[in-house]
Design a protein around this motif. Sequence first.
Motif, short mmCIF file in Angstrom:
data_model
loop_
_atom_site.label_atom_id
_atom_site.label_comp_id
_atom_site.label_asym_id
_atom_site.label_seq_id
_atom_site.Cartn_x
_atom_site.Cartn_y
_atom_site.Cartn_z
N ARG A 159 -22.79 36.47 19.25
CA ARG A 159 -21.94 37.66 19.34
C ARG A 159 -20.66 37.36 20.11
NH1 ARG A 159 -27.27 40.27 19.11
NH2 ARG A 159 -27.21 41.31 17.07
N SER A 160 -19.73 38.29 20.07
CA SER A 160 -18.39 38.06 20.60
C SER A 160 -18.39 37.97 22.12
CB SER A 160 -17.46 39.20 20.17
OG SER A 160 -17.72 40.37 20.92
N ARG A 161 -17.23 37.62 22.65
CA ARG A 161 -17.06 37.49 24.10
C ARG A 161 -17.20 38.83 24.82
NH1 ARG A 161 -11.96 39.29 25.66
NH2 ARG A 161 -10.47 39.61 23.95
N PHE A 162 -17.19 39.92 24.08
CA PHE A 162 -17.32 41.24 24.70
C PHE A 162 -18.77 41.57 25.05
CE2 PHE A 162 -13.35 41.69 22.27
CZ PHE A 162 -12.51 42.15 23.28
N ILE A 163 -19.72 40.79 24.56
CA ILE A 163 -21.13 41.02 24.86
C ILE A 163 -21.57 40.00 25.90
CG2 ILE A 163 -23.47 41.15 23.95
CD1 ILE A 163 -21.65 43.29 22.80
N GLY A 164 -22.11 40.49 27.02
CA GLY A 164 -22.50 39.57 28.09
C GLY A 164 -23.50 40.21 29.02
N ALA A 165 -23.51 39.74 30.25
CA ALA A 165 -24.52 40.16 31.23
C ALA A 165 -23.90 40.87 32.42
CB ALA A 165 -25.31 38.95 31.72
N CYS A 166 -24.68 41.79 32.99
CA CYS A 166 -24.39 42.34 34.32
C CYS A 166 -25.62 42.05 35.17
CB CYS A 166 -24.11 43.84 34.27
SG CYS A 166 -23.87 44.56 35.93
N PRO A 167 -25.70 40.85 35.75
CA PRO A 167 -26.87 40.50 36.55
C PRO A 167 -27.01 41.41 37.77
CG PRO A 167 -25.52 38.56 36.09
CD PRO A 167 -24.72 39.76 35.71
N ASP A 168 -28.23 41.86 38.00
CA ASP A 168 -28.56 42.58 39.23
C ASP A 168 -29.41 41.63 40.07
OD1 ASP A 168 -30.11 44.19 41.13
OD2 ASP A 168 -29.20 45.92 40.11
N THR A 169 -28.80 41.04 41.08
CA THR A 169 -29.45 39.99 41.85
C THR A 169 -30.66 40.49 42.62
OG1 THR A 169 -27.81 40.35 43.61
CG2 THR A 169 -27.38 38.57 42.04
N GLY A 170 -30.60 41.72 43.11
CA GLY A 170 -31.73 42.28 43.85
C GLY A 170 -32.94 42.51 42.97
N HIS A 171 -32.72 42.95 41.73
CA HIS A 171 -33.84 43.15 40.82
C HIS A 171 -34.48 41.82 40.43
CE1 HIS A 171 -33.24 47.33 40.85
NE2 HIS A 171 -32.35 47.44 39.87
N TRP A 172 -33.69 40.75 40.36
CA TRP A 172 -34.30 39.43 40.14
C TRP A 172 -35.23 39.07 41.30
CZ3 TRP A 172 -29.13 36.78 38.41
CH2 TRP A 172 -29.00 36.88 37.02
N VAL A 173 -34.80 39.36 42.53
CA VAL A 173 -35.66 39.09 43.69
C VAL A 173 -36.98 39.86 43.55
CG1 VAL A 173 -35.91 39.37 46.18
CG2 VAL A 173 -33.74 38.57 45.24
N ARG A 174 -36.91 41.12 43.19
CA ARG A 174 -38.11 41.93 43.03
C ARG A 174 -39.03 41.37 41.94
NH1 ARG A 174 -33.99 45.94 43.80
NH2 ARG A 174 -34.29 46.96 45.81
N SER A 175 -38.42 40.77 40.92
CA SER A 175 -39.20 40.20 39.82
C SER A 175 -39.75 38.82 40.14
CB SER A 175 -38.32 40.12 38.56
OG SER A 175 -37.87 41.39 38.16
N GLY A 176 -39.45 38.30 41.33
CA GLY A 176 -39.93 36.99 41.71
C GLY A 176 -39.10 35.85 41.16
N LEU A 177 -37.87 36.14 40.73
CA LEU A 177 -36.98 35.12 40.16
C LEU A 177 -35.95 34.68 41.19
CD1 LEU A 177 -36.34 36.73 36.65
CD2 LEU A 177 -38.04 35.00 37.25
N ASP A 178 -35.48 33.45 41.05
CA ASP A 178 -34.46 32.90 41.93
C ASP A 178 -33.08 33.31 41.39
OD1 ASP A 178 -32.65 31.41 43.38
OD2 ASP A 178 -33.49 29.46 42.86
N PRO A 179 -32.33 34.16 42.11
CA PRO A 179 -31.03 34.61 41.60
C PRO A 179 -30.05 33.47 41.31
CG PRO A 179 -31.72 35.99 43.42
CD PRO A 179 -32.67 34.83 43.38
N VAL A 180 -30.07 32.43 42.11
CA VAL A 180 -29.15 31.31 41.88
C VAL A 180 -29.45 30.64 40.55
CG1 VAL A 180 -28.49 29.02 42.71
CG2 VAL A 180 -28.67 30.93 44.32
N GLU A 181 -30.71 30.36 40.31
CA GLU A 181 -31.11 29.74 39.04
C GLU A 181 -30.79 30.65 37.86
OE1 GLU A 181 -35.26 28.48 36.78
OE2 GLU A 181 -35.21 28.52 38.97
N CYS A 182 -31.03 31.96 38.02
CA CYS A 182 -30.77 32.92 36.94
C CYS A 182 -29.28 33.00 36.62
CB CYS A 182 -31.29 34.29 37.32
SG CYS A 182 -33.10 34.41 37.39
N LEU A 183 -28.44 33.00 37.64
CA LEU A 183 -26.99 33.03 37.40
C LEU A 183 -26.56 31.80 36.61
CD1 LEU A 183 -25.68 34.26 40.87
CD2 LEU A 183 -25.52 35.51 38.70
N ARG A 184 -27.08 30.65 36.97
CA ARG A 184 -26.71 29.42 36.25
C ARG A 184 -27.10 29.49 34.79
NH1 ARG A 184 -28.74 25.70 41.27
NH2 ARG A 184 -26.76 25.66 42.44
N LYS A 185 -28.24 30.10 34.49
CA LYS A 185 -28.67 30.24 33.10
C LYS A 185 -27.69 31.11 32.30
CE LYS A 185 -33.66 29.67 33.84
NZ LYS A 185 -34.99 30.34 33.81
#
Length: 303
Positions: A197-223
Amino acid sequence: MRTSGLSRRGFLASAGGWGAGAVLAMTAGGMSAETQRVRLSTPHAEKLGWRLSCGLYTFRDRSFYEALEVIGALGIRRVEPAFFLPLSKEQPDLRTSESLTPAQRREMKKRLDDRGMQMTSYYAPLEADTTAFRKVFDFAKEMGVETLVAEPPAEVFDTLDELCREYEIGLAVHNHPQSPQSRYWRPENVLKVCEGRSRFIGACPDTGHWVRSGLDPVECLRKLSGRILAVHLKDAAELGNRESRDVPLGEGDANFAQVLQTLRDLGFRGLATIEYEHLSPRLVEDVAQCAKFVEDFAASADA
């Protein structure tokens, strides 16, 4: 990483000028009725290309117009309303959404303009009913929105991509903590709907919700590198606890200094929205502390 808490006095001293006095007046029992134009409190963050904003969900205990006074006093010029939140104390049934009349929209925009503030993003109701989407985009365009934040079902993204390109408004896919109802709690799920899809479709990462989910925010941002349109800056007290409360940036398990460094390493330039979900008597001070954390990091990076 944890850092020692910033004192309220320390933030106010650094804010300078009328902004510090406005915060003191507000916390002492109310703002002046005279509209003040916002004096930016995060110039170093702006130099890095991080345009600081505040999510109105942070101040869901008051109306949009009341929250503008608080956010402006903190030296933040941009806001992200949500479609289900109230517009005014006098008319609590009105929502900050496309349901407003033309006159109500003009009033909403005027109050922002009078303070030198902008509605740069909007948490929007983009669900399965595609017939309602154009009304959302019309409202967003009228209000000067650059990015819609939402969690749409996968089957509507072709329609959304067409509208995003037509209106030149981005759609940033948001994540909530892991649950049966959370479509995008993993970065891989966001990347899947972005694919092709076009450049207009992307992500709005919520870093705190990643923490709650047990995910590493740094690793998730890199992905998500290359697809981050905006970010919700949030820290949570305990990794892997879905009920963990928000804490000021740098005091939780998000490793927030490294989160900011990663955003810089990835070349992120865009909306960086503080959204603080823990309501308490210290709410304004906690949000001020979050803004100060970002500005202090930016100042050191810019040195």
